[in-house]
Design a protein around this motif. Structure first.
Motif, PDB file in Angstrom:
ATOM      1  N   PRO A 161      53.097  38.549  31.156  1.00  8.70           N
ATOM      2  CA  PRO A 161      54.360  38.661  30.425  1.00  8.70           C
ATOM      3  C   PRO A 161      55.044  37.327  30.138  1.00  8.70           C
ATOM      4  N   ASP A 162      54.767  36.314  30.956  1.00  9.18           N
ATOM      5  CA  ASP A 162      55.348  34.990  30.744  1.00  9.18           C
ATOM      6  C   ASP A 162      54.197  33.984  30.788  1.00  9.18           C
ATOM      7  N   VAL A 163      53.726  33.594  29.616  1.00  8.96           N
ATOM      8  CA  VAL A 163      52.533  32.753  29.497  1.00  8.96           C
ATOM      9  C   VAL A 163      52.685  31.441  30.267  1.00  8.96           C
ATOM     10  N   GLU A 164      53.878  30.865  30.263  1.00  6.16           N
ATOM     11  CA  GLU A 164      54.095  29.593  30.946  1.00  6.16           C
ATOM     12  C   GLU A 164      53.905  29.701  32.460  1.00  6.16           C
ATOM     13  N   ARG A 165      54.254  30.837  33.042  1.00  6.17           N
ATOM     14  CA  ARG A 165      54.129  31.006  34.507  1.00  6.17           C
ATOM     15  C   ARG A 165      52.689  31.286  34.924  1.00  6.17           C
ATOM     16  N   GLU A 166      51.879  31.765  34.012  1.00  5.25           N
ATOM     17  CA  GLU A 166      50.464  32.061  34.254  1.00  5.25           C
ATOM     18  C   GLU A 166      50.234  33.098  35.358  1.00  5.25           C
ATOM     19  N   GLU A 167      51.209  33.978  35.581  1.00  7.09           N
ATOM     20  CA  GLU A 167      51.049  35.069  36.539  1.00  7.09           C
ATOM     21  C   GLU A 167      50.571  36.293  35.761  1.00  7.09           C
ATOM     22  N   PHE A 168      49.707  37.078  36.386  1.00  3.54           N
ATOM     23  CA  PHE A 168      49.163  38.221  35.668  1.00  3.54           C
ATOM     24  C   PHE A 168      48.821  39.369  36.606  1.00  3.54           C
ATOM     25  N   VAL A 169      48.641  40.540  35.976  1.00  5.29           N
ATOM     26  CA  VAL A 169      48.134  41.732  36.649  1.00  5.29           C
ATOM     27  C   VAL A 169      46.949  42.221  35.823  1.00  5.29           C
ATOM     28  N   ASN A 170      45.846  42.534  36.487  1.00  7.20           N
ATOM     29  CA  ASN A 170      44.690  43.085  35.773  1.00  7.20           C
ATOM     30  C   ASN A 170      45.028  44.489  35.290  1.00  7.20           C
ATOM     31  N   VAL A 171      44.779  44.744  34.010  1.00  9.77           N
ATOM     32  CA  VAL A 171      45.112  46.042  33.419  1.00  9.77           C
ATOM     33  C   VAL A 171      43.926  46.700  32.712  1.00  9.77           C
ATOM     34  N   GLY A 172      42.765  46.075  32.757  1.00  6.60           N
ATOM     35  CA  GLY A 172      41.622  46.677  32.095  1.00  6.60           C
ATOM     36  C   GLY A 172      40.346  45.907  32.346  1.00  6.60           C
ATOM     37  N   LEU A 173      39.250  46.548  31.978  1.00  3.23           N
ATOM     38  CA  LEU A 173      37.921  45.969  32.116  1.00  3.23           C
ATOM     39  C   LEU A 173      37.145  46.253  30.847  1.00  3.23           C
ATOM     40  N   MET A 174      36.443  45.235  30.354  1.00  5.11           N
ATOM     41  CA  MET A 174      35.585  45.392  29.186  1.00  5.11           C
ATOM     42  C   MET A 174      34.200  44.893  29.589  1.00  5.11           C
ATOM     43  N   MET A 175      33.179  45.694  29.295  1.00  5.78           N
ATOM     44  CA  MET A 175      31.814  45.338  29.670  1.00  5.78           C
ATOM     45  C   MET A 175      30.893  45.623  28.500  1.00  5.78           C
ATOM     46  N   MET A 176      29.843  44.764  28.361  1.00  9.54           N
ATOM     47  CA  MET A 176      28.947  44.870  27.216  1.00  9.54           C
ATOM     48  C   MET A 176      27.529  44.497  27.624  1.00  9.54           C
ATOM     49  N   SER A 177      26.551  45.191  27.054  1.00 12.72           N
ATOM     50  CA  SER A 177      25.149  44.809  27.162  1.00 12.72           C
ATOM     51  C   SER A 177      24.620  44.659  25.740  1.00 12.72           C
ATOM     52  N   LYS A 178      24.396  43.425  25.346  1.00  7.63           N
ATOM     53  CA  LYS A 178      23.826  43.153  24.007  1.00  7.63           C
ATOM     54  C   LYS A 178      22.449  43.782  23.899  1.00  7.63           C
ATOM     55  N   GLN A 179      21.673  43.638  24.953  1.00 11.45           N
ATOM     56  CA  GLN A 179      20.296  44.118  25.012  1.00 11.45           C
ATOM     57  C   GLN A 179      20.189  45.607  24.665  1.00 11.45           C
ATOM     58  N   TYR A 180      21.164  46.406  25.109  1.00  4.82           N
ATOM     59  CA  TYR A 180      21.121  47.850  24.885  1.00  4.82           C
ATOM     60  C   TYR A 180      22.217  48.339  23.945  1.00  4.82           C
TER      61      TYR A 180
END
Length: 135
Positions: free
Chosen positions: A18-37
């Motif tokens: 929420p505040d880019v300058e503070r660089e604090e964050f909460v993980n809110v998602g996961l994205m995963m990919m397999s190019k091969q398949y």
């Protein structure tokens, strides 16, 4: 180990910053990919209690809107390959939604398996990562 003896994948975390300058964050998602398949999956989880505990007056509605781009199928360039779409979504941004660096992974195989079994293994790996890193 040949390509047929392993499943190669990449994943990144989606972070609420929420505040880019503070660089604090909460993980809110996961994205995963397999190019091969040609496989890709993205899941979101907004833990409002955790976010509210870390940040004063978080804009949860804005967060939901910003995250919607990761779960929609109507991307601006529908002809992108799975890898191109992943790269486009995972590109470094200075916004309230940021992605972690992309992490590679390998699932070793002991013998040839069906496409369904490959998808099941990718889904299982995704679910394990999601439970460990997001929830």
């Amino acid at each position: 180990m040949t390509m047929e003896e392993k499943i190669i994948y990449e994943y990144c975390l989606l972070r609420y910053v929420p505040d880019v300058e503070r660089e604090e964050f909460v993980n809110v998602g996961l994205m995963m990919m397999s190019k091969q398949y040609r496989w890709m999956r993205c899941e979101l989880y907004i833990n409002e209690q955790r976010i509210s505990a870390m940040f004063r007056n978080p804009d949860i509605d804005r967060l939901r809107i910003q995250l919607s781009v990761f779960s929609r199928n109507d991307v601006p360039f529908p002809d992108l390959t799975v890898e191109e779409r992943y790269r486009w979504l995972a590109a470094v941004k200075s916004a309230i939604i940021q992605t972690s660096p992309s992490h590679p992974g390998i699932i070793p195989l002991s013998s040839p398996i069906s496409r369904k079994e490959i998808t099941d293994l990718l889904d299982e790996k995704f679910n394990n990562l999601f439970q460990r890193l997001i929830q």
